[in-house]
Design a protein around this motif. Structure first.
Motif, PDB file in Angstrom:
ATOM      1  N   ARG A   3       0.710 -13.175  12.825  1.00 36.11           N
ATOM      2  CA  ARG A   3       0.056 -11.931  13.177  1.00 36.11           C
ATOM      3  C   ARG A   3      -0.749 -11.580  12.127  1.00 36.11           C
ATOM      4  O   ARG A   3      -0.618 -11.677  10.971  1.00 36.11           O
ATOM      5  N   GLN A   4      -2.117 -10.801  12.426  1.00 31.95           N
ATOM      6  CA  GLN A   4      -2.612 -10.383  11.531  1.00 31.95           C
ATOM      7  C   GLN A   4      -2.245  -8.885  10.838  1.00 31.95           C
ATOM      8  O   GLN A   4      -1.981  -8.119  11.786  1.00 31.95           O
ATOM      9  N   ASP A   5      -2.064  -8.722   9.902  1.00 35.16           N
ATOM     10  CA  ASP A   5      -1.631  -7.745   9.214  1.00 35.16           C
ATOM     11  C   ASP A   5      -2.684  -6.936   8.374  1.00 35.16           C
ATOM     12  O   ASP A   5      -3.594  -7.336   7.862  1.00 35.16           O
ATOM     13  N   ALA A   6      -2.712  -5.567   8.647  1.00 35.06           N
ATOM     14  CA  ALA A   6      -3.740  -4.637   7.987  1.00 35.06           C
ATOM     15  C   ALA A   6      -3.167  -3.810   7.083  1.00 35.06           C
ATOM     16  O   ALA A   6      -1.798  -3.242   7.271  1.00 35.06           O
ATOM     17  N   LEU A   7      -3.876  -3.219   6.304  1.00 37.86           N
ATOM     18  CA  LEU A   7      -3.341  -2.075   5.244  1.00 37.86           C
ATOM     19  C   LEU A   7      -3.217  -0.791   5.940  1.00 37.86           C
ATOM     20  O   LEU A   7      -3.916  -0.485   6.844  1.00 37.86           O
ATOM     21  N   LYS A   8      -2.233  -0.154   5.246  1.00 44.24           N
ATOM     22  CA  LYS A   8      -2.128   1.152   6.085  1.00 44.24           C
ATOM     23  C   LYS A   8      -2.577   2.175   4.833  1.00 44.24           C
ATOM     24  O   LYS A   8      -2.697   1.754   3.845  1.00 44.24           O
ATOM     25  N   PRO A   9      -3.014   3.308   5.226  1.00 42.86           N
ATOM     26  CA  PRO A   9      -3.484   4.467   4.447  1.00 42.86           C
ATOM     27  C   PRO A   9      -2.637   4.659   3.180  1.00 42.86           C
ATOM     28  O   PRO A   9      -3.036   4.632   2.327  1.00 42.86           O
ATOM     29  N   HIS A  10      -1.242   4.666   3.294  1.00 44.97           N
ATOM     30  CA  HIS A  10      -0.342   5.179   2.205  1.00 44.97           C
ATOM     31  C   HIS A  10      -0.168   3.932   1.287  1.00 44.97           C
ATOM     32  O   HIS A  10       0.041   3.996   0.138  1.00 44.97           O
ATOM     33  N   ASP A  11      -0.748   2.596   1.823  1.00 47.22           N
ATOM     34  CA  ASP A  11      -0.734   1.760   1.085  1.00 47.22           C
ATOM     35  C   ASP A  11      -1.622   1.727  -0.561  1.00 47.22           C
ATOM     36  O   ASP A  11      -1.427   1.230  -1.513  1.00 47.22           O
ATOM     37  N   ILE A  12      -2.692   2.483  -0.122  1.00 47.36           N
ATOM     38  CA  ILE A  12      -3.587   2.979  -1.333  1.00 47.36           C
ATOM     39  C   ILE A  12      -2.957   3.766  -2.306  1.00 47.36           C
ATOM     40  O   ILE A  12      -3.092   3.645  -3.488  1.00 47.36           O
ATOM     41  N   ALA A  13      -2.095   4.725  -1.750  1.00 47.90           N
ATOM     42  CA  ALA A  13      -1.100   5.606  -2.695  1.00 47.90           C
ATOM     43  C   ALA A  13      -0.283   4.769  -3.601  1.00 47.90           C
ATOM     44  O   ALA A  13      -0.230   4.871  -4.781  1.00 47.90           O
TER      45      ALA A  13
END
Length: 176
Positions: A3-13
């Motif tokens: 499965r292709q996994d993508a970063l989520k916005p809270h990952d930046i925090a």
């Protein structure tokens, strides 16, 4: 097939928090990271796994890969997490209105994360994650860094250059 996994916005925090706190033992557990950022321990664990796969954390660790992080912030965060601007409202200052850039740049408007308890008013920018509005009180350095990330997301060349320089200094990144 994987499965292709993508970063989520809270990952930046999470990665910014880990970069700022460095070897600080108060950031040692997922529970402590979550308490600082207003995220659950399981969310922090999943975030660390995504950040490792993306190369923003060193493999098998919670240590930020500062070179890759800077590269992503400078060239990818704006496209990966496009800004969502909204109406004028009360909120917490961000982008060019945040702690680092408000001292360097003059602006007639204050960009804010919407928050009914905020001290400023202006056009709103949806934060990378909802609990970010608590960071000025809970984790001021992380708040400052996320406002610089927002300046990279919404700013013009002048604001983006100033934000990247301030992030380099805050994160201890040497460019050369």
């Amino acid at each position: 097939m994987a499965r292709q996994d993508a970063l989520k916005p809270h990952d930046i925090a999470v990665v910014i928090g880990l970069a700022i706190m460095g070897d600080d033992p108060s950031m040692a557990t997922y529970n402590q990271i979550g308490n600082t950022l207003g995220l659950s321990p399981s969310t922090c664990h999943e975030s660390v796994q995504r950040l490792q796969r993306a190369g923003l954390l060193l493999p098998g660790s919670r240590r930020p890969n500062l070179h890759e992080l800077r590269n992503f912030l400078a060239h990818g965060v704006r496209a990966a997490f496009p800004p969502a601007m909204g109406r004028h409202a009360r909120g917490v200052p961000t982008a060019h209105s945040g702690p680092s850039l408000s001292q360097l740049l003059d602006s007639a408007t204050t960009t804010v994360w919407p928050d009914p308890n905020g001290a400023s008013t202006g056009p709103t920018l949806t934060p990378l994650y909802p609990k970010a509005v608590e960071l000025p009180r809970k984790a001021p350095r992380i708040y400052d860094a996320l406002t610089l990330v927002d300046a990279l997301r919404v700013g013009q060349a002048r604001e983006r250059n100033a934000a990247l320089s301030a992030l380099d200094e805050l994160l201890g990144v040497t460019v050369g």
